[in-house]
Structure formats: structure tokens, C-alpha cells
Write a protein that holds these residues in place. Sequence first.
Motif, PDB file in Angstrom:
ATOM      1  N   TYR A 114      33.202   1.498 -67.418  1.00 36.03           N
ATOM      2  CA  TYR A 114      32.344   2.603 -67.012  1.00 36.03           C
ATOM      3  C   TYR A 114      30.866   2.335 -67.282  1.00 36.03           C
ATOM      4  O   TYR A 114      30.013   3.098 -66.855  1.00 36.03           O
ATOM      5  N   THR A 115      30.549   1.242 -67.979  1.00 39.78           N
ATOM      6  CA  THR A 115      29.157   0.816 -68.114  1.00 39.78           C
ATOM      7  C   THR A 115      28.964  -0.463 -67.304  1.00 39.78           C
ATOM      8  O   THR A 115      29.931  -1.122 -66.922  1.00 39.78           O
ATOM      9  N   ARG A 116      27.728  -0.818 -67.061  1.00 43.91           N
ATOM     10  CA  ARG A 116      27.458  -2.057 -66.319  1.00 43.91           C
ATOM     11  C   ARG A 116      27.965  -3.264 -67.098  1.00 43.91           C
ATOM     12  O   ARG A 116      28.438  -4.240 -66.522  1.00 43.91           O
ATOM     13  N   TRP A 117      27.857  -3.202 -68.421  1.00 45.86           N
ATOM     14  CA  TRP A 117      28.292  -4.310 -69.268  1.00 45.86           C
ATOM     15  C   TRP A 117      29.799  -4.493 -69.190  1.00 45.86           C
ATOM     16  O   TRP A 117      30.302  -5.598 -69.053  1.00 45.86           O
ATOM     17  N   GLY A 118      30.551  -3.393 -69.292  1.00 46.94           N
ATOM     18  CA  GLY A 118      32.001  -3.456 -69.225  1.00 46.94           C
ATOM     19  C   GLY A 118      32.505  -3.815 -67.838  1.00 46.94           C
ATOM     20  O   GLY A 118      33.532  -4.487 -67.686  1.00 46.94           O
ATOM     21  N   ARG A 119      31.780  -3.366 -66.807  1.00 47.57           N
ATOM     22  CA  ARG A 119      32.186  -3.651 -65.433  1.00 47.57           C
ATOM     23  C   ARG A 119      32.185  -5.151 -65.150  1.00 47.57           C
ATOM     24  O   ARG A 119      33.005  -5.645 -64.376  1.00 47.57           O
ATOM     25  N   ASP A 120      31.266  -5.885 -65.779  1.00 46.99           N
ATOM     26  CA  ASP A 120      31.250  -7.344 -65.606  1.00 46.99           C
ATOM     27  C   ASP A 120      32.568  -7.965 -66.049  1.00 46.99           C
ATOM     28  O   ASP A 120      33.094  -8.873 -65.406  1.00 46.99           O
ATOM     29  N   PHE A 121      33.102  -7.487 -67.172  1.00 48.38           N
ATOM     30  CA  PHE A 121      34.365  -8.019 -67.686  1.00 48.38           C
ATOM     31  C   PHE A 121      35.552  -7.459 -66.906  1.00 48.38           C
ATOM     32  O   PHE A 121      36.567  -8.129 -66.756  1.00 48.38           O
ATOM     33  N   LEU A 122      35.418  -6.244 -66.397  1.00 42.69           N
ATOM     34  CA  LEU A 122      36.473  -5.661 -65.569  1.00 42.69           C
ATOM     35  C   LEU A 122      36.664  -6.481 -64.293  1.00 42.69           C
ATOM     36  O   LEU A 122      37.780  -6.625 -63.805  1.00 42.69           O
TER      37      LEU A 122
ATOM     38  N   ASP B 282      32.440  -1.739 -73.168  1.00 40.77           N
ATOM     39  CA  ASP B 282      31.870  -0.431 -72.846  1.00 40.77           C
ATOM     40  C   ASP B 282      31.408   0.286 -74.109  1.00 40.77           C
ATOM     41  O   ASP B 282      30.351   0.915 -74.127  1.00 40.77           O
ATOM     42  N   GLU B 283      32.201   0.190 -75.174  1.00 44.14           N
ATOM     43  CA  GLU B 283      31.878   0.854 -76.431  1.00 44.14           C
ATOM     44  C   GLU B 283      30.731   0.174 -77.174  1.00 44.14           C
ATOM     45  O   GLU B 283      29.927   0.840 -77.813  1.00 44.14           O
ATOM     46  N   ASP B 284      30.661  -1.141 -77.117  1.00 46.63           N
ATOM     47  CA  ASP B 284      29.611  -1.891 -77.810  1.00 46.63           C
ATOM     48  C   ASP B 284      29.191  -3.081 -76.948  1.00 46.63           C
ATOM     49  O   ASP B 284      29.846  -4.117 -76.954  1.00 46.63           O
ATOM     50  N   PRO B 285      28.093  -2.949 -76.194  1.00 45.01           N
ATOM     51  CA  PRO B 285      27.686  -4.031 -75.285  1.00 45.01           C
ATOM     52  C   PRO B 285      27.286  -5.325 -75.999  1.00 45.01           C
ATOM     53  O   PRO B 285      27.228  -6.375 -75.368  1.00 45.01           O
ATOM     54  N   ARG B 286      27.056  -5.262 -77.319  1.00 43.68           N
ATOM     55  CA  ARG B 286      26.748  -6.506 -78.033  1.00 43.68           C
ATOM     56  C   ARG B 286      27.911  -7.481 -77.971  1.00 43.68           C
ATOM     57  O   ARG B 286      27.725  -8.687 -78.028  1.00 43.68           O
ATOM     58  N   LEU B 287      29.131  -6.964 -77.815  1.00 43.77           N
ATOM     59  CA  LEU B 287      30.305  -7.812 -77.690  1.00 43.77           C
ATOM     60  C   LEU B 287      30.223  -8.675 -76.432  1.00 43.77           C
ATOM     61  O   LEU B 287      30.684  -9.815 -76.419  1.00 43.77           O
ATOM     62  N   ALA B 288      29.598  -8.150 -75.379  1.00 40.90           N
ATOM     63  CA  ALA B 288      29.439  -8.927 -74.142  1.00 40.90           C
ATOM     64  C   ALA B 288      28.618 -10.183 -74.401  1.00 40.90           C
ATOM     65  O   ALA B 288      28.906 -11.246 -73.848  1.00 40.90           O
ATOM     66  N   LEU B 289      27.611 -10.069 -75.243  1.00 43.31           N
ATOM     67  CA  LEU B 289      26.797 -11.240 -75.591  1.00 43.31           C
ATOM     68  C   LEU B 289      27.538 -12.158 -76.550  1.00 43.31           C
ATOM     69  O   LEU B 289      27.511 -13.380 -76.402  1.00 43.31           O
ATOM     70  N   SER B 290      28.226 -11.575 -77.516  1.00 38.81           N
ATOM     71  CA  SER B 290      28.953 -12.368 -78.503  1.00 38.81           C
ATOM     72  C   SER B 290      30.047 -13.211 -77.854  1.00 38.81           C
ATOM     73  O   SER B 290      30.190 -14.396 -78.176  1.00 38.81           O
ATOM     74  N   LEU B 291      30.805 -12.619 -76.930  1.00 40.31           N
ATOM     75  CA  LEU B 291      31.887 -13.354 -76.276  1.00 40.31           C
ATOM     76  C   LEU B 291      31.373 -14.473 -75.392  1.00 40.31           C
ATOM     77  O   LEU B 291      32.131 -15.374 -75.034  1.00 40.31           O
ATOM     78  N   ARG B 292      30.104 -14.422 -75.061  1.00 46.42           N
ATOM     79  CA  ARG B 292      29.537 -15.466 -74.214  1.00 46.42           C
ATOM     80  C   ARG B 292      28.711 -16.471 -75.021  1.00 46.42           C
ATOM     81  O   ARG B 292      27.996 -17.286 -74.466  1.00 46.42           O
TER      82      ARG B 292
END
Length: 189
Positions: free
Chosen positions: A8-16, A137-147
Motif C-alpha cells: 500500500y506504499t510505494r516502497w512496499g509496492r516495489d517488492f509486491l 510498508d511498515e518500515d521503508p528502511r527495510l527496503a534499503l537494508s534488503l538491497r
Amino acid sequence: MTTAEFGYTRWGRDFLRLAEPTRISRPEPLLPRARSLARHAVTDVQVEDRLLRGTLVRGGEASVAYLEFAPLPREIACGVAERTGVHPAPAALTDAVHDTLAAHPPELAVADCSCRARTERCVHVLALLYETARRVDEDPRLALSLRGFAAAVDQDAPSTEVPRWIPLTALDPAAFRAFPGAPPQSTGG
């Protein structure tokens, strides 16, 4: 109108989009079951740098799914770090920062599961991708960490990435069986 549960966020949608790619031409029959598993069966999720491992327990069966994400290019990571710092606060990860990453969406380097399906996109891997989107979605910092954001920004850290495969052309057949201190092999005669 209902709110999306995953992405539901732009950050989570990338992983979706890893679970639901837009380039497919027919429906994926495993997605409804994967969403259900993500809601009810994902336990013990562990995140280590670019790796994410989760246990999925349903009935009397358990599977361990494993995801490894491709690293973020260094120049992109440095561009994000200029805007947010090396350890960004969640509020610093705005839509403008996301636009910096838009040209480089997340990619899976490795996806594996302990189930009997023996396919890269089994229902357990898909469920873990949904869980990843929910957590991002809950913590967009995870999107950076996983990458691998922190490792890509850190200039002094030596590269510890080990190639998954070694091309056969990189091996020297003459020295392949040679061990240090071993007597030379005879060629017959």
C-alpha cells in the motif's frame, strides 16, 4: 473502497511486483493461496543484510523459504545517502527519495524453498514476498537494508560478495589437481 493489504506504499509496492509482476500474460493460480499463507502461516522471519528467511507452518507441514536480493548500485545508494544520510529515519524516506530508486527496482538474486515443489516461484516463496512487502510498508528502511544500502555506501568496506558460480573458462586444467607440496604427476609412459 478497500485498502490494499500488501504494497500500500510505494516502497512496499516495489517488492509486491516481485510476487505480482506486471509483465505476465495470464493469472498466477498460486497468488491467492500465497496471500493466505502470508496472513496466517509465516513465522520466524529473519533479516540479515540482503537475505530474508522465513518459516511457513501450515497444518503438519513446515517449509523454510529463503530470499536474497540483488545489491543496490553504489552510485544510486550514494545518491540516496546524500538526501537521507547513511542511517535514515523513516520520515526521511519520502516519495522524492523513492523516485531516485525508481529506475532500479528490487530484484531477486536467489529464491529457494525447502518444499517439494522444486520451483523458484513456489507458494512459500510467493508468501514470503508478500510478507516482505507488508514489512516494507511498515518500515521503508527495510527496503534499503534488503538491497545492501549500508554496504554500498560504505567506501572502506571490502567487497565480500562471493560469486555463486565459477565459469569453467576461469579454471586452469593443468593446475586443477595440483596441491601445494604435492609431488608432480606423471603423464604416463
